[in-house]
Design an enzyme around this catalytic site. Structure first.
Site, PDB file in Angstrom:
ATOM      1  N   ASP A  97       0.868  -1.181   0.000  1.00 51.47           N
ATOM      2  CA  ASP A  97       0.000   0.000   0.000  1.00 51.47           C
ATOM      3  C   ASP A  97       0.911   1.238   0.000  1.00 51.47           C
ATOM      4  OD1 ASP A  97      -3.237   0.275   1.505  1.00 51.47           O
ATOM      5  OD2 ASP A  97      -2.129   1.826   0.397  1.00 51.47           O
ATOM      6  N   ASP A 198      -2.786   4.875  -2.348  1.00 54.83           N
ATOM      7  CA  ASP A 198      -3.771   5.527  -1.493  1.00 54.83           C
ATOM      8  C   ASP A 198      -4.125   6.922  -2.014  1.00 54.83           C
ATOM      9  OD1 ASP A 198      -5.134   5.321   1.143  1.00 54.83           O
ATOM     10  OD2 ASP A 198      -3.975   7.120   1.559  1.00 54.83           O
ATOM     11  N   GLU A 254      -6.293   4.171  -5.818  1.00 60.91           N
ATOM     12  CA  GLU A 254      -7.539   4.439  -5.118  1.00 60.91           C
ATOM     13  C   GLU A 254      -7.931   5.870  -5.424  1.00 60.91           C
ATOM     14  OE1 GLU A 254      -7.628   5.655  -1.171  1.00 60.91           O
ATOM     15  OE2 GLU A 254      -9.532   4.738  -0.680  1.00 60.91           O
ATOM     16  N   HIS A 327     -11.143  -2.109   3.830  1.00 66.21           N
ATOM     17  CA  HIS A 327     -11.003  -1.698   5.237  1.00 66.21           C
ATOM     18  C   HIS A 327     -11.701  -0.380   5.546  1.00 66.21           C
ATOM     19  CE1 HIS A 327      -8.085   0.544   3.037  1.00 66.21           C
ATOM     20  NE2 HIS A 327      -7.891   1.321   4.082  1.00 66.21           N
ATOM     21  N   ASP A 328     -12.213   0.282   4.472  1.00 72.04           N
ATOM     22  CA  ASP A 328     -12.934   1.550   4.667  1.00 72.04           C
ATOM     23  C   ASP A 328     -14.437   1.381   4.509  1.00 72.04           C
ATOM     24  OD1 ASP A 328     -10.478   3.372   2.732  1.00 72.04           O
ATOM     25  OD2 ASP A 328     -10.565   3.001   4.896  1.00 72.04           O
TER      26      ASP A 328
HETATM   27  O1  ISL Z   1     -13.935   5.514   2.348  1.00 71.65           O
HETATM   28  C1  ISL Z   1     -13.947   6.707   2.433  1.00 71.65           C
HETATM   29  C2  ISL Z   1     -14.971   7.531   1.739  1.00 71.65           C
HETATM   30  O2  ISL Z   1     -16.111   7.552   2.591  1.00 71.65           O
HETATM   31  C3  ISL Z   1     -13.032   7.390   3.372  1.00 71.65           C
HETATM   32  O3  ISL Z   1     -13.284   6.768   4.634  1.00 71.65           O
HETATM   33  C4  ISL Z   1     -11.574   7.132   3.044  1.00 71.65           C
HETATM   34  O4  ISL Z   1     -10.819   7.910   3.945  1.00 71.65           O
HETATM   35  C5  ISL Z   1     -11.183   7.555   1.634  1.00 71.65           C
HETATM   36  O5  ISL Z   1     -11.743   6.663   0.748  1.00 71.65           O
HETATM   37  C6  ISL Z   1      -9.655   7.493   1.461  1.00 71.65           C
HETATM   38  O6  ISL Z   1      -9.186   6.252   1.947  1.00 71.65           O
HETATM   39  C7  ISL Z   1      -7.762   6.064   2.015  1.00 71.65           C
HETATM   40  O7  ISL Z   1      -7.092   7.202   2.578  1.00 71.65           O
HETATM   41  C8  ISL Z   1      -7.320   7.512   3.948  1.00 71.65           C
HETATM   42  C9  ISL Z   1      -7.335   6.296   4.880  1.00 71.65           C
HETATM   43  O8  ISL Z   1      -7.966   6.658   6.102  1.00 71.65           O
HETATM   44  C10 ISL Z   1      -8.111   5.136   4.260  1.00 71.65           C
HETATM   45  O9  ISL Z   1      -8.043   3.999   5.111  1.00 71.65           O
HETATM   46  C11 ISL Z   1      -7.508   4.845   2.908  1.00 71.65           C
HETATM   47  O10 ISL Z   1      -8.110   3.696   2.303  1.00 71.65           O
HETATM   48  C12 ISL Z   1      -6.186   8.437   4.351  1.00 71.65           C
HETATM   49  O11 ISL Z   1      -4.958   7.769   4.103  1.00 71.65           O
END
Ligand code: ISL
Ligand code: CA
Length: 549
Positions: A97, A198, A254, A327-328
């Site tokens: 990641d 990310d 992402e 995980h989100d």
């Molecule tokens: O899923 C989401 C949209 O509602 C958010 O919770 C999420 O923060 C966003 O998609 C970005 O996610 C990524 O970056 C964030 C981290 O908290 C997430 O876990 C990661 O997947 C910041 O690094």
């Protein structure tokens, strides 16, 4: 063009919640190594490993303090090397990641950068003067509050789109970009096989930093000024040129807010940027006025429209990723299926059939393969996720949502739904740890666990195994053209996949009632399904069938 990463199935591991090998209540890397044969039995090809780098864990590892060191709680670099070797021994690749939109505020780059305006690291981050005692722009951060934090030492603000401890890196600085390419090269030279990147479509900001539209929370929406920003494709092509093109990698970006049109530019074969992207259109269906925090109903036709637009849009150009959860996101069966005792497994198989029969690379989130569900903790102190804790604090203090309203949102969409420990067995703590887990195990582990699933030939686990095998044995699953049927049907999702004269018909009943349909097809052979079929176009609640026609 045929590519190995188009034919692969990816399994996401969130290490903190995967498997604890040393009884400290926190999942770790040796715990992953212990489960490699389980993953090989499932049949997956790639592991997407959520961050394992040194981190203060303000955002559970998405706030990196040292990109070349392993988080102490997860183990050592030797543990990592052993895990990588064990994965490769099983023919499984590792996708790291890459979190480079921001670092931790405890990274030495930031400690230097904040120390003085003429420090050589100053422009690794985004510093701006305030305006009349106010932040440089009215933007809100994704984890609540302003996206700018005032720093006394140099009388300026720094940008943090996420938490205060996640300062955004300044990609306008070529020196910073070179640092990122160097750290990517470090991991690729260690033998990792690619990166999940990310929020990578946020790294290019509109340098005029304008205010955004004010939303209900009182802060401005800055996303038009950093989603898919002005130099994003230049940066992606430079990263590809400088690093990725030198290795045989799998990459996925992402990208909150990415459109199909933009995705063609990121993933087109001749674009030399990324292999695929994660979009958010399907996981955002049913968002309310405050997004996930006051969710409303969604319709099956919403999902069909979204999936079809992406299937058709990237059919000739680019490539899709396919996922229900990560995980989100909440657990797939609770979000899109039916997690009652009666329909949990059947609807889980139906969702798996739909996703794995679409065109693209499927991602399985840890525990999805045996039907883990959402959890509903009864008190806010049971929750761990900074996004949830900040939202609860903000919405109950600004009065925009009541305790009951925000708790409904947390129960339905909170990120901790997917972060409770993987339930390996009916033993104490679900077999995840011999200690006290960092977050409570879902009490339903007694019935829902990997061990029970592996023993039951009719389980969701074995169904996922069969779907993965189908993908390996039938090019139509990977390369077949998608065509939607019954576009206006609010209960049945029906589509075909066609490749070199072979056509498969996929039927999924998303409802808890029997549905009978007329379809212009002669059924030749039943390929897979979650129940013995009665007649091709009669579908019992949550029934899924795939036919050769
Ligand atoms: O899923 C989401 C949209 O509602 C958010 O919770 C999420 O923060 C966003 O998609 C970005 O996610 C990524 O970056 C964030 C981290 O908290 C997430 O876990 C990661 O997947 C910041 O690094
Ligand atoms: Ca541990």
């Amino acid at each position: 063009m045929k590519q190995w990463w188009k034919e692969a199935v990816v399994y996401q591991i969130y290490p903190r919640s995967f498997n604890d090998s040393n009884g400290d209540g926190i999942g770790d890397i040796p715990g992953i190594t212990e489960k490699m044969s389980y993953l090989a039995e499932l049949g997956i090809d790639v592991i997407w490993l959520s961050p394992v780098y040194d981190s203060p864990n303000d955002d559970n590892g998405y706030d990196i303090r040292d990109y070349r060191a392993i988080m102490e709680e997860f183990g050592t670099m030797a543990d990592f090397d052993a895990m990588l070797e064990e994965a490769h021994r099983h023919g499984i690749k590792i996708m790291m990641d890459l979190v480079v939109n921001h670092s931790s505020d405890e990274h030495h780059w930031f400690m230097e950068s904040r120390s003085s305006k003429d420090n050589p690291y100053r422009d690794y981050y985004i510093w701006k003067k305030g305006k009349d005692g106010q932040p440089p722009t009215n933007w809100g951060a994704f984890f609540g509050g302003s996206a700018w934090k005032y720093d006394e030492a140099t009388d300026e603000y720094y940008l943090h789109l996420f938490s205060k401890k996640q300062p955004d890196l300044n990609w306008e600085s070529e020196t910073l970009r070179r640092e990122v390419y160097d750290l990517m090269t470090y991991w690729l030279d260690k033998g990792v096989d690619g990166f999940r990147m990310d929020v990578i479509n946020m790294i290019s900001k509109d340098q005029s930093y304008p205010d955004g539209e004010t939303r209900g929370t009182g802060y401005g929406d800055g996303t038009p000024f950093f989603f898919n920003g002005p130099r994003i494709h230049e940066f992606m092509q430079e990263m590809n040129q400088e690093v990725l093109s030198k290795y045989d990698t799998i990459t996925v970006g992402e990208m909150p807010g990415v459109s199909v049109e933009e995705a063609k530019l990121y993933t087109g074969e001749d674009r030399n940027e990324l292999n695929m992207v994660f979009h958010f259109e399907h996981v955002d269906v049913g968002n309310g006025s405050f997004g996930k925090w006051n969710p409303t109903d969604w319709k099956l036709t919403d999902l069909k429209t979204i999936f079809s637009r992406w299937q058709e849009g990237l059919d000739e150009e680019g490539w899709n990723s396919l996922y229900w959860s990560n995980h989100d996101q909440p657990r797939a069966i609770s979000r899109f299926g039916n997690d009652s005792a009666e329909y949990r497994v059947r609807s889980g198989k139906m969702l798996a059939t739909l996703l794995h029969m679409l065109k693209g690379t499927p991602y399985i989130y840890q525990g999805e393969e045996f039907g883990m569900t959402n959890v509903a903790f009864d008190a806010i102190d049971k929750y761990r996720d900074i996004e949830t804790l900040n939202a609860y604090r903000d919405y109950t203090s600004n009065g925009l949502l009541t305790h009951e309203e925000i708790f409904r949102g947390i129960h339905e969409r909170g990120r901790d739904n997917s972060r409770t420990p993987v339930q390996w067995s009916a033993e104490a703590q679900g077999g995840f740890t011999t200690g006290t887990p960092w977050i409570d195990v879902n009490p339903n582990y007694v019935d829902i666990n990997a061990e029970a699933a592996r023993k039951d030939p009719d389980s969701l686990f074995h169904y996922y195994r069969q779907l993965i095998q189908l993908r390996k044995q039938n090019p139509v699953v990977v390369y077949g053209k998608y065509e939607l049927l019954l576009p206006d049907d609010e209960a049945v999702y029906a589509f075909t996949r066609t490749y070199e004269g072979e056509t498969w018909l996929v039927l999924c009943n998303f409802s808890d009632e029997e549905q009978v349909r007329e379809l212009p097809f002669e059924v030749n052979e039943r390929v897979i399904g979650n129940m013995e079929p009665v007649s091709p176009f009669t579908l019992r609640p949550y029934e899924a069938q795939v036919y050769k026609v």
